[in-house]
Each structure stands twice: as structure tokens, then as C-alpha cells.
Design an enzyme around this catalytic site. Structure first.
Site, PDB file in Angstrom:
ATOM      1  N   ASN A   1      -9.333 -36.878  21.747  1.00  0.00           N
ATOM      2  CA  ASN A   1      -8.188 -36.297  22.419  1.00  0.00           C
ATOM      3  C   ASN A   1      -7.783 -37.256  23.560  1.00  0.00           C
ATOM      4  O   ASN A   1      -8.346 -38.347  23.689  1.00  0.00           O
ATOM      5  CB  ASN A   1      -8.542 -34.907  22.956  1.00  0.00           C
ATOM      6  CG  ASN A   1      -7.321 -34.000  23.004  1.00  0.00           C
ATOM      7  OD1 ASN A   1      -6.257 -34.422  23.450  1.00  0.00           O
ATOM      8  ND2 ASN A   1      -7.465 -32.769  22.559  1.00  0.00           N
TER       9      ASN A   1
ATOM     10  N   GLY B   1      -1.294 -27.429  18.610  1.00  0.00           N
ATOM     11  CA  GLY B   1      -2.438 -26.646  19.084  1.00  0.00           C
ATOM     12  C   GLY B   1      -2.074 -25.179  19.311  1.00  0.00           C
ATOM     13  O   GLY B   1      -1.091 -24.877  19.977  1.00  0.00           O
TER      14      GLY B   1
ATOM     15  N   ASN C   1       0.950 -37.084  28.853  1.00  0.00           N
ATOM     16  CA  ASN C   1       1.645 -35.839  28.566  1.00  0.00           C
ATOM     17  C   ASN C   1       0.946 -34.685  29.251  1.00  0.00           C
ATOM     18  O   ASN C   1      -0.259 -34.684  29.449  1.00  0.00           O
ATOM     19  CB  ASN C   1       1.761 -35.594  27.052  1.00  0.00           C
ATOM     20  CG  ASN C   1       0.600 -34.803  26.488  1.00  0.00           C
ATOM     21  OD1 ASN C   1       0.544 -33.575  26.626  1.00  0.00           O
ATOM     22  ND2 ASN C   1      -0.343 -35.489  25.887  1.00  0.00           N
ATOM     23  N   SER C   2       1.758 -33.733  29.657  1.00  0.00           N
ATOM     24  CA  SER C   2       1.257 -32.521  30.275  1.00  0.00           C
ATOM     25  C   SER C   2       2.008 -31.340  29.680  1.00  0.00           C
ATOM     26  O   SER C   2       2.683 -30.596  30.369  1.00  0.00           O
ATOM     27  CB  SER C   2       1.480 -32.596  31.795  1.00  0.00           C
ATOM     28  OG  SER C   2       1.016 -31.429  32.399  1.00  0.00           O
TER      29      SER C   2
ATOM     30  N   CYS D   1      -8.557 -30.196  25.382  1.00  0.00           N
ATOM     31  CA  CYS D   1      -7.234 -30.425  25.963  1.00  0.00           C
ATOM     32  C   CYS D   1      -7.337 -30.545  27.480  1.00  0.00           C
ATOM     33  O   CYS D   1      -7.806 -29.625  28.147  1.00  0.00           O
ATOM     34  CB  CYS D   1      -6.267 -29.305  25.617  1.00  0.00           C
ATOM     35  SG  CYS D   1      -4.629 -29.606  26.304  1.00  0.00           S
TER      36      CYS D   1
ATOM     37  N   GLY E   1      -6.566 -42.311  18.194  1.00  0.00           N
ATOM     38  CA  GLY E   1      -6.387 -42.843  19.538  1.00  0.00           C
ATOM     39  C   GLY E   1      -5.620 -44.150  19.447  1.00  0.00           C
ATOM     40  O   GLY E   1      -6.190 -45.187  19.158  1.00  0.00           O
ATOM     41  N   GLY E   2      -4.324 -44.052  19.612  1.00  0.00           N
ATOM     42  CA  GLY E   2      -3.488 -45.254  19.677  1.00  0.00           C
ATOM     43  C   GLY E   2      -3.198 -45.950  18.371  1.00  0.00           C
ATOM     44  O   GLY E   2      -2.643 -47.053  18.362  1.00  0.00           O
TER      45      GLY E   2
ATOM     46  N   THR F   1       0.773 -40.505  18.994  1.00  0.00           N
ATOM     47  CA  THR F   1       1.881 -41.068  19.762  1.00  0.00           C
ATOM     48  C   THR F   1       2.805 -41.970  18.939  1.00  0.00           C
ATOM     49  O   THR F   1       4.007 -42.040  19.192  1.00  0.00           O
ATOM     50  CB  THR F   1       1.298 -41.840  20.964  1.00  0.00           C
ATOM     51  OG1 THR F   1       0.510 -40.924  21.736  1.00  0.00           O
ATOM     52  CG2 THR F   1       2.384 -42.420  21.842  1.00  0.00           C
TER      53      THR F   1
ATOM     54  N   SER G   1      -2.462 -33.348  16.017  1.00  0.00           N
ATOM     55  CA  SER G   1      -1.968 -32.136  16.648  1.00  0.00           C
ATOM     56  C   SER G   1      -1.074 -32.437  17.861  1.00  0.00           C
ATOM     57  O   SER G   1      -1.378 -33.297  18.677  1.00  0.00           O
ATOM     58  CB  SER G   1      -3.158 -31.291  17.108  1.00  0.00           C
ATOM     59  OG  SER G   1      -2.694 -30.112  17.706  1.00  0.00           O
TER      60      SER G   1
HETATM   61  C1  LIG Z   1       2.656 -34.755  23.392  1.00  0.00           C
HETATM   62  C2  LIG Z   1       1.246 -34.565  22.916  1.00  0.00           C
HETATM   63  C3  LIG Z   1       0.780 -33.279  22.635  1.00  0.00           C
HETATM   64  C4  LIG Z   1      -0.525 -33.075  22.189  1.00  0.00           C
HETATM   65  N1  LIG Z   1      -0.947 -31.802  21.900  1.00  0.00           N
HETATM   66  C5  LIG Z   1      -2.200 -31.614  21.391  1.00  0.00           C
HETATM   67  C6  LIG Z   1      -2.644 -30.310  20.991  1.00  0.00           C
HETATM   68  O1  LIG Z   1      -1.904 -29.327  21.064  1.00  0.00           O
HETATM   69  N2  LIG Z   1      -3.915 -30.174  20.513  1.00  0.00           N
HETATM   70  C7  LIG Z   1      -4.755 -31.262  20.395  1.00  0.00           C
HETATM   71  O2  LIG Z   1      -5.897 -31.095  19.936  1.00  0.00           O
HETATM   72  N3  LIG Z   1      -4.356 -32.495  20.746  1.00  0.00           N
HETATM   73  C8  LIG Z   1      -3.114 -32.703  21.236  1.00  0.00           C
HETATM   74  N4  LIG Z   1      -2.703 -33.971  21.574  1.00  0.00           N
HETATM   75  C9  LIG Z   1      -3.630 -35.105  21.398  1.00  0.00           C
HETATM   76  C10 LIG Z   1      -3.367 -35.846  20.092  1.00  0.00           C
HETATM   77  O3  LIG Z   1      -3.537 -35.010  18.987  1.00  0.00           O
HETATM   78  C11 LIG Z   1      -4.289 -37.076  19.977  1.00  0.00           C
HETATM   79  O4  LIG Z   1      -5.628 -36.627  20.005  1.00  0.00           O
HETATM   80  C12 LIG Z   1      -4.105 -38.070  21.102  1.00  0.00           C
HETATM   81  O5  LIG Z   1      -2.744 -38.188  21.437  1.00  0.00           O
HETATM   82  C13 LIG Z   1      -4.664 -39.456  20.783  1.00  0.00           C
HETATM   83  O6  LIG Z   1      -4.011 -40.052  19.688  1.00  0.00           O
HETATM   84  P1  LIG Z   1      -2.751 -41.062  19.834  1.00  0.00           P
HETATM   85  O7  LIG Z   1      -3.135 -42.090  20.831  1.00  0.00           O
HETATM   86  O8  LIG Z   1      -2.535 -41.581  18.447  1.00  0.00           O
HETATM   87  O9  LIG Z   1      -1.621 -40.236  20.317  1.00  0.00           O
HETATM   88  C14 LIG Z   1      -1.403 -34.182  22.035  1.00  0.00           C
HETATM   89  C15 LIG Z   1      -0.928 -35.472  22.318  1.00  0.00           C
HETATM   90  C16 LIG Z   1       0.376 -35.684  22.749  1.00  0.00           C
HETATM   91  C17 LIG Z   1       0.833 -37.080  23.041  1.00  0.00           C
END
Ligand SMILES: Cc1cc2nc3c(=O)[nH]c(=O)nc-3n(C[C@H](O)[C@H](O)[C@H](O)COP(=O)(O)O)c2cc1C
Ligand SMILES: Cc1cc2nc3c(=O)[nH]c(=O)nc-3n(C[C@H](O)[C@H](O)[C@H](O)COP(=O)(O)OP(=O)(O)OC[C@H]3O[C@@H](n4cnc5c(N)ncnc54)[C@H](O)[C@@H]3O)c2cc1C
Ligand code: FES
Lengths: 310, 233
Positions: free
Chosen positions: A201, A46, A69-70, A139, A252-253, A275, A21
Site C-alpha cells: 500500500n 476499498g 493521496n488523501s 490504508c 508499487g510504482g 498510479t 484498489s
Molecule cells: C488515489 C488512490 C486511492 C487508493 N485507494 C486505495 C484503497 O481504497 N484501498 C487500498 O487497499 N489501496 C488503495 N490505494 C493504494 C493502491 O492500491 C496501491 O497499493 C498503491 O497506490 C501503490 O501502487 P502504485 O504505486 O502502482 O499506485 C490507493 C492509491 C491511490 C493512488
């Protein structure tokens, strides 16, 4: 014959690779570069009951091996999603998961109820709807709500219970690494009838602009994702997978086929890629083909052979 | 992956990198560039500087780690690039001014090639660079080092203006343009992750609501831009 297929709460995934997401939009943008049909599934951006403009100011910052990210859950709201995005998303032959957030209990429940009702209505018209709900109680980027639900087990229990009451859709709860006790949280989700949990998350984190002497982010804190969090995510997935009997979706990563194998070995039923989509535009297709090749090379017929072996 | 043909400093810290291949792209669009497999993680958005049948080039300033790695690339080495992304400058008719400040001159060269009748204004803080490239294609080029190039631009003379540069410069030009019939388009900047409209990391507040700089931008009509939000970057 090698099979990458897996089944989570009755939903069939052609492979365990699902886009996380917030990192894949609603699929449309990436569909210009490769077919989403290659993927096991897509989790949409989301959603909240009402449209949300998201946070002001800087929204992303790169860190060592990760990013902050914010975004603050910028999204069009549930109604607009069902009207404008769902037809496109269900056109591709891949599982469609709606990720739902909220700033209070009532919003979570209403959003989940709307999506469920829509899915039922579409079914009676022989049209595909949302296949699964992912409840985002984690979140870190919204002031009220979001993560507050994801930290304390007993606060989260209410949300999960009430959402379970209004939805017949397969329900996966997305857990926060910021939870006081992530294993307890997952056990609670199982007790309350969730069909699965997904984790993790982003981690609540920070970056200071020393020249301006203030946080880079208007909200002070932001969420850390990317390779930097992978070892911790893997440990959490391993712990949770041992504590519950419902499926665990790990993330996660994840940035390589080897990362995927690690999560599966730790007990994940499927994984999500976040990511890494930004690192390589074709991340999804690269990982799907890579996983298939790995299975061929290692003579692994089904991921069940290696799942949870640790 | 593509091969670097050349990568030379015009002045200290400012490079032009030429990359081999048949690439697409219009004036004002950008590519996402990466060198190195794992670090830095995210690609960097860089405007198309010039493009030909068998090359694409980028004008960039070494700012941090990403651009510093770019500057170390030698001819024959590989770089990853995806694009073109973004909307680019619009097709316009009538008189046109191109107003660039510092690195903001980069996306304007293709516009100058596309509109040879355009008048070009280039402002620099310390040292001019890349001026010859404009002189080779444009009807007129005015350059100012130090001070404000905006003083030399009279918006009333132009049906259209394209501008890119530091936010205070863009805002000064916007104020000067107010009340004239000139249409001003500015190219904006935001940190980016995906570059294709999926992450909402580059969202900018505009008078028309949220806009993704990578997708609906980076070029916006000035009426839509909220300068307060641009200053925040
Ligand atoms: C830019 C960005 C926006 C995200 N928006 C959401 C969101 O709307 N809802 C949600 O459950 N997680 C959100 N996430 C979290 C990701 O879905 C994921 O759980 C988290 O980035 C860890 O995985 P990764 O390290 O592969 O990115 C967001 C992450 C990023 C980087
Ligand atoms: C559409 C677009 C087109 C661009 N075209 C060009 C170009 O043609 N030539 C050029 O030299 N630069 C261009 N930039 C800016 C360029 O992307 C940044 O300078 C680059 O990302 C810096 O990366 P770095 O790793 O070297 O620095 P980092 O280590 O990432 O950052 C160093 C500093 O630069 C700031 N920064 C990083 N990225 C950006 C950004 N995107 N916008 C504003 N500040 C940033 C950071 O806040 C930090 O203070 C463009 C940006 C955008 C959005
Ligand atoms: S950089 Fe991801 S939406 Fe613009």
C-alpha cells in the site's frame, strides 16, 4: 504457445496484470476506454461496512515521480457495492477482487462475512460473485483503523484470524510498507491461513504548503504512490516472497513491462497497477499487450520460467 | 499524441495552444494534457477554449511545472491529450450572461460561440487577454481590469448565467444572484489525477453529497455548491 495465465489460491487469472484498489473505481469508468476483459483482474475501490464520505480538502498532490493521496476511503459501503456495482463488475470475464477496510475489528469481520455470504448466494443461483477478498489493513488515510492494524503484527493477527473464520473466499491480505516488520507480518498472515499477501500500500508521507504554513492535507499526512516507491516496493516483495510459501502479489510504482518483469523475478505471482492508470488512461491494455510482446521477443513461454529467480 | 500547430503568448505567462486534429467537445468540458513521457507524472486538466474541424485550442496560464512544459512546446512537436471529459455547461433557453474572471474566461468562449445573443462580462486583475476572441462572436462584451466585474452584472436581467473564475468572484456573483430568478451555473476546479471519475481525488462536498468534479462537474448549479469547500482548494 505463450501463456500469461496464473493461478492464485484457486482463482484463475488470464494474465498477471491486476488493477489496484482505489485507482480503477469499480471498472466502469475505464470500460469506456478499453475492455476490462483484457486484464487479469480488477480490485474494486476499498470498501467499508458503512458508506464513507472520505476526507475533506485537497486529496491529491503530485510529487517528484509520484503522488500523494488523501482520499480517505470514500466508498458506497458493502451493501451498496453488492447491490449496485457487482453485477457490472462480474459481467466482464476477469477476476473480481473486493478490497475491504474497516475502522475496527467488528467492521472488518462483518464486511467480509457479508461479501462471502453474497458470493455463496450468487453461486447457488449460478451467478458470478466476488472471486477473492483483499483485506486492506494498510490504508494510511483514515484516522482510526486502517493503518493501525497494518503496523503491528500482533494487532493485525486478530483481524486476519477473525476474517479467516468468517470467509471461505480466497483471502489475500494487503500489507503496509509502514509495518514495523513487513516480513513478520506476511509470515503471520500465512500462519493465520491467508491464501496470499499483496504489497505494498502507500507510504505515509507529507507535503507542506509553505505559503499557508500548513499541511496541504486536512489529515496532515497522505499516502505516497507511483514510480518513486518502486525500488522499495520491489525490495519488500523480494523479502516477503522468500519468507512465505503463499503467493505474493506485488505492486508499487509499476509503470512499464520491465517493471512487471522485475516484480515477477523478485518472486511475485502477479502484480497490480495503481498510479500508472492515471498517467496513461490505457495503461492496462498497454501493459497486457506489452507483456505478451516481451514474452514473445524473449522466448519466455510461461512466467514461471522467470518467477522468483533472484 | 497530436501535433502542436501553434503555441503563443497572448500576454506574458498566458498562452493559447492550438493542436491539430478532429476533436470532440462541448462548452465547459475539458481535456487532460501531458507533455513529456515521464515527468510530470499526472496529466493536467485544461478547459477546451476553442474547437474547429481540424483543431482544438487551449488557453492556459503558466502556474507550475506542468503548464511550464506546455509553454515550451514548439509547432510540430507532440502533446498527449485525452478527452473530452466533464459535463460541460447545460443547454439553456432565454437571456444569458457569461461571467469570467482571469483564466476563468477560457471555458466561456465556446459558450459565447454557441449563444451569440449572450452578454459577456470579463474581469481581470492586471491585464486583459483574449478579449478579441469574444468580441468576434458575442453581442456585447464588457471588460474590467482591476476591481470587480460583478458590479456590472445585474442578475435580474438574465434567465441564465454561466460563470468561471476565482472562488471569491464566484461567491460574490452567487450572493448577488440570490433572491433573483436567474439560474447560475458555475465551473469549479479541483486537483485531478484520473480525470474520468475513478480515483475520487477531485471529490467536492456539495449540498447533494459528494460529487466528482471531473465527472458530475466541473459545472454545477450554484445551489449545490458549498463555497466553504471550494475555498479550501
Ligand atoms: C488515489 C488512490 C486511492 C487508493 N485507494 C486505495 C484503497 O481504497 N484501498 C487500498 O487497499 N489501496 C488503495 N490505494 C493504494 C493502491 O492500491 C496501491 O497499493 C498503491 O497506490 C501503490 O501502487 P502504485 O504505486 O502502482 O499506485 C490507493 C492509491 C491511490 C493512488
Ligand atoms: C476542470 C478544470 C479546467 C481547467 N481549465 C484550465 C484552463 O483552461 N486554463 C488554465 O490555465 N488552467 C485551467 N485549469 C487549472 C490547471 O489545471 C492548473 O493550473 C494546472 O494543473 C497547474 O499545473 P502545473 O503543473 O503548472 O502546476 P503545479 O506545479 O501542479 O501546481 C502549481 C500550483 O497550482 C495549483 N494547482 C495545480 N493544479 C490545480 C488545479 N487543478 N486547480 C487549482 N489549483 C491547481 C497547485 O496547488 C500549486 O499551488 C483547470 C482546472 C480544472 C480542474
Ligand atoms: S480526477 Fe479522479 S475522480 Fe476526478
Amino acid at each position: 504457445m505463450i501463456s500469461m495465465a496464473c493461478n492464485i489460491a484457486g482463482v484463475a487469472f488470464k494474465n498477471p496484470i491486476i488493477m489496484a484498489s482505489g485507482t480503477f473505481g469499480f471498472g466502469r469508468e475505464y470500460a469506456e476506454f478499453y475492455s476490462p476483459e483484457l486484464l487479469g483482474g480488477i480490485v474494486g475501490k476499498g470498501l467499508t461496512l458503512h458508506p464513507k464520505a472520505g476526507n475533506m480538502g485537497s486529496r491529491i498532490h503530485e510529487t517528484a515521480s509520484g503522488m500523494l493521496n488523501s482520499v480517505g476511503l470514500e466508498n458506497p459501503g458493502v451493501a451498496a457495492f453488492l447491490k449496485d456495482e457487482l453485477d457490472d463488475m462480474t459481467r466482464w470475464n476477469t477476476a473480481v477482487i473486493a478490497n475491504v477496510g474497516g475502522s475496527n475489528l467488528e467492521e472488518y469481520v462483518q464486511a467480509a462475512a457479508m461479501i462471502t455470504e453474497n458470493a455463496q448466494k450468487r453461486r447457488t443461483m449460478n451467478r458470478r460473485g466476488v472471486d477473492m477478498l483483499e483485506l486492506n489493513i494498510s490504508c494510511p488515510n483514515v484516522k482510526q483503523g486502517g493503518m493501525q492494524f497494518g503496523i503491528q503484527t500482533e494487532v493485525a493477527r486478530d483481524v486476519v484470524r477473525q476474517v479467516r473464520n468468517v470467509t471461505a473466499l480466497p483471502l489475500v491480505v494487503k500489507l503496509s510498507p509502514n509495518a514495523e516488520n513487513i516480513t513478520q507480518m506476511a509470515v503471520m498472515c500465512e500462519e493465520e491461513g491467508a491464501d496470499g499477501v499483496s504489497l505494498i500500500n502507500t507510504f505515509s508521507a507529507m507535503k507542506i504548503d509553505i505559503r499557508r504554513r500548513r499541511s496541504v492535507f486536512a489529515n496532515t499526512y497522505a499516502g505516497l504512490s507511483g514510480p518513486a516507491i518502486k525500488p522499495i516496493a520491489l525490495r519488500m516483495v523480494h523479502q516477503v516472497a522468500q519468507a512465505v510459501s503463499i503467493p505474493v502479489i506485488g505492486m508499487g510504482g509499476i509503470s512499464s513491462v520491465e517493471d512487471i518483469i522485475e516484480f515477477i523475478m523478485a518472486g511475485a505471482a502477479a502484480i497490480q497497477v495503481g498510479t500508472y492508470n492515471f498517467v496513461h488512461l490505457h495503461a492496462g491494455s498497454e501493459l497486457v499487450y506489452g507483456l505478451e510482446q516481451w514474452m514473445q521477443r524473449e522466448k519466455v513461454q510461461s512466467l514461471d520460467e522467470i518467477r522468483g529467480i533472484l | 499524441m497530436a501535433n502542436v500547430i501553434s503555441n503563443v503568448a497572448l500576454v506574458p505567462g498566458i498562452y493559447v495552444m492550438k493542436i491539430e486534429g478532429n476533436f470532440r467537445g462541448r462548452m465547459g468540458q475539458f481535456y487532460m494534457l501531458r507533455s513529456g513521457r515521464n515527468y510530470p507524472l499526472l496529466p493536467r486538466p485544461i478547459s477546451i477554449y476553442d474547437i474547429g474541424e481540424d483543431y482544438i485550442s487551449f488557453l492556459y496560464r503558466v502556474v507550475g511545472e506542468g503548464t511550464s512544459l506546455f509553454s515550451q512546446l514548439q509547432p510540430g512537436q507532440e502533446i498527449q491529450l485525452e478527452g473530452p471529459f466533464g459535463n460541460g455547461f447545460p443547454q439553456v433557453e432565454g437571456s444569458l450572461a457569461l461571467v469570467g474572471g482571469g483564466m476563468g474566461t477560457a471555458p466561456l468562449l465556446l459558450a459565447a460561440k454557441h449563444y451569440p445573443h449572450a452578454h459577456v462580462y470579463l474581469g481581470f486583475v492586471q491585464q486583459a487577454f483574449g478579449v478579441e476572441a469574444f468580441e468576434a462572436v458575442a453581442a456585447s462584451v464588457q471588460v474590467k481590469v482591476g476591481g470587480s466585474i460583478i458590479e456590472q452584472v445585474d442578475p435580474a436581467h438574465y434567465v441564465n448565467m454561466f460563470s468561471c473564475g476565482p472562488t471569491p468572484m464566484l461567491q460574490a456573483l452567487a450572493m448577488k444572484t440570490e433572491g433573483t430568478s436567474s439560474r447560475l451555473y458555475i465551473s469549479t476546479e479541483r486537483h485531478m489525477a484520473c480525470g474520468i471519475g475513478a480515483c475520487l481525488g477531485c471529490t467536492m462536498r456539495t449540498r447533494e453529497g459528494n460529487r466528482r468534479v471531473c465527472k458530475e462537474g466541473p459545472v454545477f448549479p450554484v445551489e449545490e455548491v458549498e463555497f466553504d469547500d471550494l475555498h479550501g482548494v
